[in-house]
Design a protein around this motif. Structure first.
Motif, PDB file in Angstrom:
ATOM      1  N   GLN A  12       0.802  -1.220   0.000  1.00  0.00           N
ATOM      2  CA  GLN A  12       0.000   0.000   0.000  1.00  0.00           C
ATOM      3  C   GLN A  12       0.834   1.268   0.000  1.00  0.00           C
ATOM      4  OE1 GLN A  12      -2.599  -0.506   3.290  1.00  0.00           O
ATOM      5  NE2 GLN A  12      -4.176  -1.497   2.091  1.00  0.00           N
ATOM      6  N   ASP A  45      14.070  16.566  -0.241  1.00  0.00           N
ATOM      7  CA  ASP A  45      13.461  17.802   0.266  1.00  0.00           C
ATOM      8  C   ASP A  45      14.582  18.742   0.735  1.00  0.00           C
ATOM      9  OD1 ASP A  45      14.310  16.868   2.702  1.00  0.00           O
ATOM     10  OD2 ASP A  45      12.319  16.701   3.604  1.00  0.00           O
ATOM     11  N   LYS A  69      16.413  14.860   2.635  1.00  0.00           N
ATOM     12  CA  LYS A  69      15.739  13.599   2.971  1.00  0.00           C
ATOM     13  C   LYS A  69      15.005  13.115   1.721  1.00  0.00           C
ATOM     14  CE  LYS A  69      12.855  10.701   5.253  1.00  0.00           C
ATOM     15  NZ  LYS A  69      12.844   9.739   4.164  1.00  0.00           N
ATOM     16  N   ILE A  70      15.077  11.815   1.480  1.00  0.00           N
ATOM     17  CA  ILE A  70      14.366  11.280   0.317  1.00  0.00           C
ATOM     18  C   ILE A  70      12.866  11.271   0.618  1.00  0.00           C
ATOM     19  CG2 ILE A  70      14.052   9.249  -1.153  1.00  0.00           C
ATOM     20  CD1 ILE A  70      16.983   8.524  -0.551  1.00  0.00           C
ATOM     21  N   LEU A 100       6.688   7.570  -0.470  1.00  0.00           N
ATOM     22  CA  LEU A 100       7.156   7.118   0.838  1.00  0.00           C
ATOM     23  C   LEU A 100       6.048   7.376   1.845  1.00  0.00           C
ATOM     24  CD1 LEU A 100      10.136   6.735  -0.048  1.00  0.00           C
ATOM     25  CD2 LEU A 100      10.770   7.919   2.032  1.00  0.00           C
ATOM     26  N   ARG A 101       5.924   6.502   2.828  1.00  0.00           N
ATOM     27  CA  ARG A 101       4.866   6.694   3.819  1.00  0.00           C
ATOM     28  C   ARG A 101       5.024   8.054   4.497  1.00  0.00           C
ATOM     29  NH1 ARG A 101       2.003   2.717   5.505  1.00  0.00           N
ATOM     30  NH2 ARG A 101       3.586   1.120   5.223  1.00  0.00           N
ATOM     31  N   GLY A 102       3.930   8.770   4.555  1.00  0.00           N
ATOM     32  CA  GLY A 102       3.957  10.073   5.229  1.00  0.00           C
ATOM     33  C   GLY A 102       4.310  11.220   4.304  1.00  0.00           C
ATOM     34  N   TYR A 103       4.598  10.940   3.029  1.00  0.00           N
ATOM     35  CA  TYR A 103       4.960  12.016   2.088  1.00  0.00           C
ATOM     36  C   TYR A 103       4.035  11.968   0.864  1.00  0.00           C
ATOM     37  CZ  TYR A 103       9.127  12.237   4.994  1.00  0.00           C
ATOM     38  OH  TYR A 103       9.973  12.363   6.069  1.00  0.00           O
ATOM     39  N   ARG A 137      10.835   8.511  -5.030  1.00  0.00           N
ATOM     40  CA  ARG A 137      11.834   8.066  -6.002  1.00  0.00           C
ATOM     41  C   ARG A 137      11.182   8.002  -7.375  1.00  0.00           C
ATOM     42  NH1 ARG A 137      13.912   5.142  -1.631  1.00  0.00           N
ATOM     43  NH2 ARG A 137      16.152   5.433  -1.405  1.00  0.00           N
TER      44      ARG A 137
END
Lengths: 522, 277
Positions: free
Chosen positions: A21, A136, A140-141, A171-174, A144
């Motif tokens: 997910q 960012d 921090k990635i 990415l989780r949270g982004y 991708r």
């Protein structure tokens, strides 16, 4: 067994689902590429090293992993092979062939799917990934962007299938970053949003022994012949694997096909002539009995191989001894299957059910409606199973439980013939229920047979095997006894469920569906 | 799901460094891993470049499942997520003190996370608090980085005694020698003593290394490249912990009385050295 170089974590389906997910967007890329980098000109991108992998995909010949939505792949590693199952990776000394060669936790997880089926390479999947990390202000990635080139080559196919994709991996949270990148890429010419589907190496092998589609007014002989032909095709498809002892499931599947066929031939009395029915029943019983010793030992070997690593290491001399015994039995099994008697049976079955010999073999009920013949037989069998189940107590001897199991099996085979006549859900409920009871009774029976077999074979275990092996064997026997006790308790619960009024109502609905329909008024 | 908590009564012993490496190595082996930064310093979050979300309120983490999920951030590495911390985490401590059953609330949160993660690594603050009490109750193993010094060993002996009820419930105490500097006589003596007696210490020793300190500046776990000897030590520590977690039988006990005897003899030796000098 190739020892696991690293353990494989056990993941619950929720974890697998959750990993899947992690949001991502997939675009199909044309062969000539697309100017997507221009669209991300204002984004802080950092090129990451190119990744190249060339995996060999493994599955059983009947695609059990693929059917369960799983993908097992291997690639060479410094100390053996690196394996990947979905998102999980682990290392082994060599590519696994059987489920018990996988790390223990994973083996337990997949045992229900693969059973003793052998794994074999089904194709190759080469992948080249050019990846860019989206950074960012803290470097921090946050996502991708990956350009993927896939080459899929099923075994025995020369030209690979090539697929190019652009994947934006969130990415989780982004989530906001993923949405921003997707919005920038969507208008790019040549990029076509694509589903994020798994890989298929083409069509799976033709399904052997598919249950025939029967018309509601089909005659009893025609229906039996079509069901029999399906079972014969299973028997024939498994014969080569059985003779080569490729894996224990070939024996099992061939055995089940023979048992189902014999059960229907002998239960549906009057569809075949008495002479034909007795002949086929007797000969099928004989051929099935030739597989009995091999199957018992296969089940025992599977139990032994699936014990936890510490116990299994100590059971190694026992396993060697039992495996040698299995080899010895194999020779006899091959001789029986290649014998003139077996060949004569196969010819006879083909002659009876291929349509050419129908007139000579048909019994008095051959022309009757299959549904009617089935309904009569089902009612009687149901009563028998209910009587046997009702007489059971906690103290009932093993022989009574075994008798109930056999009756359940016969009832299940009859119920399976109702496909096409009865609503799917109603039938699935009844068959599933019965299968549960039958399987629990099977566990009970298996644990007793395995204990007996273990004790008999253990007499040949020499002193050289060591005290540890004997102690481990004792531990294993205790476990079998515990399995038996648990199964007995569970069987009592399932029997009560079978005898419950709801179950009876469900069965009556099945019988009603088999009754002839009245002609509708014009 | 297994919960590993990095804890020591003392600060500056290498808890965060170890937590980051254990989490990274666990994720690298394919395990779905969460590093929960429970230290208000937020050092682990800083190293992994993860910031606390604007709308995430620490006190709600244990009350509201959605809030808990929303607070989780993906790290730069596959399979590794982070539940980051900053100074606002102090509010969690005061909320726990007011809560009737804080331990149950914390255990429930971990249980929820356990549906998604195979391994959870908790980076705890030093000392004892309501939060650490919750951790002791919920964790499967307490990994204790221990500097080979008198104070660290004393702290370990106290911790061992303090978590007795939790040990009886099955909590594993896994101390290991951290920041070992073989140039120091005391470190060598402690190492020899631990090696000789075992005392339940993990066999892996993490050497003192400037590279480890550099890691915080570079914000990159050493296990990413894995070329340095200290990275190998973290990998072997992770392996050893996995073996202990998977073991059916409990590992060796700490041997607290032997540890205290050793500390007394050290004290005597030190005073002898002082008087002779």
């Amino acid at each position: 067994m190739p020892p696991a170089v690293s353990d494989c974590p056990r993941l619950s389906p929720e974890i697998e689902k959750s990993a899947a997910q992690v949001p991502r967007r997939v675009f199909q890329l044309p062969a000539e590429g697309a100017p997507w980098r221009e669209a991300l000109a204002g984004t802080n991108l950092r090129a990451e090293p190119e990744r190249r992998t060339s995996e060999v995909l493994l599955d059983s010949f009947d695609r059990r992993l693929g059917d369960a939505g799983l993908e097992l792949a291997t690639l060479p590693a410094p100390h053996g092979v690196s394996c990947r199952l979905g998102i999980r990776t682990f290392e082994l000394e060599r590519a696994p062939v059987f489920v018990w060669e996988l790390p223990f936790t994973l083996a337990r997880e997949l045992a229900g799917i693969l059973e003793a089926r052998a794994l074999r390479p089904i194709g190759e999947h080469a992948l080249v990934v050019s990846s860019w990390a989206v950074l960012d202000d803290q470097r921090k990635i946050v996502a991708r962007v990956e350009e993927e080139l896939h080459e899929l080559r099923p075994s025995a196919v020369r030209e690979p299938r090539r697929i190019r994709r652009l994947v934006v991996q969130g990415l989780r949270g982004y989530d906001a970053e993923l949405a921003r990148l997707s919005a920038l890429l969507e208008p790019v010419a040549g990029l076509v949003p694509a589903p994020d589907a798994g890989w298929s190496l083409g069509a799976p092998p033709r399904e052997v022994g598919r249950w025939p589609r029967l018309a509601p007014d089909v005659g009893a002989f025609v229906a039996l012949a079509r069901i029999a032909r399906a079972q014969l095709s299973i028997l024939s498809a498994n014969q080569a694997g059985l003779l080569a002892n490729e894996d224990a499931e070939f024996v099992h599947d061939a055995r089940v096909a023979m048992r189902r066929l014999r059960s229907l031939v002998s239960q549906l009395k009057g569809v075949l002539s008495d002479h034909e029915q007795q002949l086929l029943s007797r000969e099928l019983r004989w051929l099935a009995s030739c597989t009995g010793a091999a199957r018992d030992l296969d089940t025992l070997l599977f139990e032994l191989r699936m014990t936890e690593p510490e116990l299994r290491a100590e059971l190694e001399p026992v396993l060697l001894l039992f495996a040698a015994e299995r080899e010895r039995i194999q020779a006899g099994l091959c001789a029986d299957f290649r014998s003139e008697r077996a060949q004569a049976l196969r010819s006879r079955l083909r002659a009876v059910f291929s349509g050419k010999g129908a007139a000579e073999c048909a019994g008095p009920k051959a022309g009757m409606s299959f549904a009617a013949v089935l309904g009569t037989r089902l009612r009687r069998r149901w009563k028998q199973v209910s009587t046997l189940a009702g007489e059971l107590t906690q103290e009932s001897p093993a022989v009574e439980l075994h008798e109930l199991r056999i009756s359940c099996k016969k009832l299940r085979y009859l119920l399976e013939c109702c496909r096409g006549f009865v609503a799917k859900d109603e039938l699935a409920g009844a068959v599933g229920h019965l299968k549960g009871l039958q399987s629990t009774l099977g566990t009970l029976q298996d644990s007793a047979v395995q204990a007996q077999l273990t004790r008999r074979l253990a007499l040949e275990l020499t002193g050289g095997a060591g005290a540890r092996a004997h102690l481990a064997l004792g531990q294993f026997l205790e476990r079998l006894a515990r399995n038996g006790t648990t199964a007995r308790a569970r069987a009592a619960e399932l029997t009560a469920e079978f005898l419950a009024p709801e179950s009876r109502t469900g069965f009556k609905a099945i019988l009603r569906a088999l009754e002839p329909r009245e002609e509708q008024a014009p | 799901m297994k919960v590993l908590a990095l804890h020591n009564l003392k600060g500056g012993v290498g808890k965060t460094t170890t937590a980051v490496h254990l989490a990274h190595l666990s994720a690298r082996s394919g395990r779905s891993t969460l590093l929960w930064d429970l230290d208000a310093q937020g050092a682990a979050s800083w190293i992994l470049r993860v910031r606390v979300g604007k709308d995430t309120r620490p006190r709600r983490l244990l009350r509201d499942r959605e809030n808990l999920w929303e607070a989780i951030r993906g790290s730069d590495w596959p399979c590794l997520d982070v539940l980051p911390a900053d100074l606002s985490l102090c509010k969690l401590e005061s909320w726990l003190q007011r809560e009737d059953e804080p331990e149950r609330a914390f255990a429930r949160a971990l249980q929820d996370l356990g549906g998604r993660y195979e391994r959870i690594v908790l980076d705890c603050p030093p000392g004892l608090s309501s939060l650490t009490a919750c951790v002791f109750k919920a964790a499967d193993a307490l990994v204790v980085p221990t500097i080979p010094s008198t104070l660290s060993l004393r702290a370990l002996a106290s911790l061992y005694q303090h978590v007795k009820p939790e040990r009886e419930r099955g909590l594993q105490l896994l101390p290991f020698l951290s920041m070992l500097d073989a140039r120091k006589a005391l470190h060598r003596e402690v190492r020899a003593f631990v090696r000789e007696k075992g005392l339940g210490f993990l066999g892996t020793e993490i050497p003192y290394s400037a590279q480890v300190e550099n890691m915080a500046a570079q914000r990159l776990p050493l296990s990413v490249s894995g070329r340095l000897p200290v990275a190998g030590a973290f990998a072997s520590l992770a392996q050893e912990i996995d073996v202990r977690l998977a073991a059916v039988r409990p590992g060796p006990k700490l041997g607290r009385s032997q540890l205290l005897e050793f500390l007394e003899s050290e004290e005597a030796r030190a005073s002898q050295r002082n008087s002779s000098s």
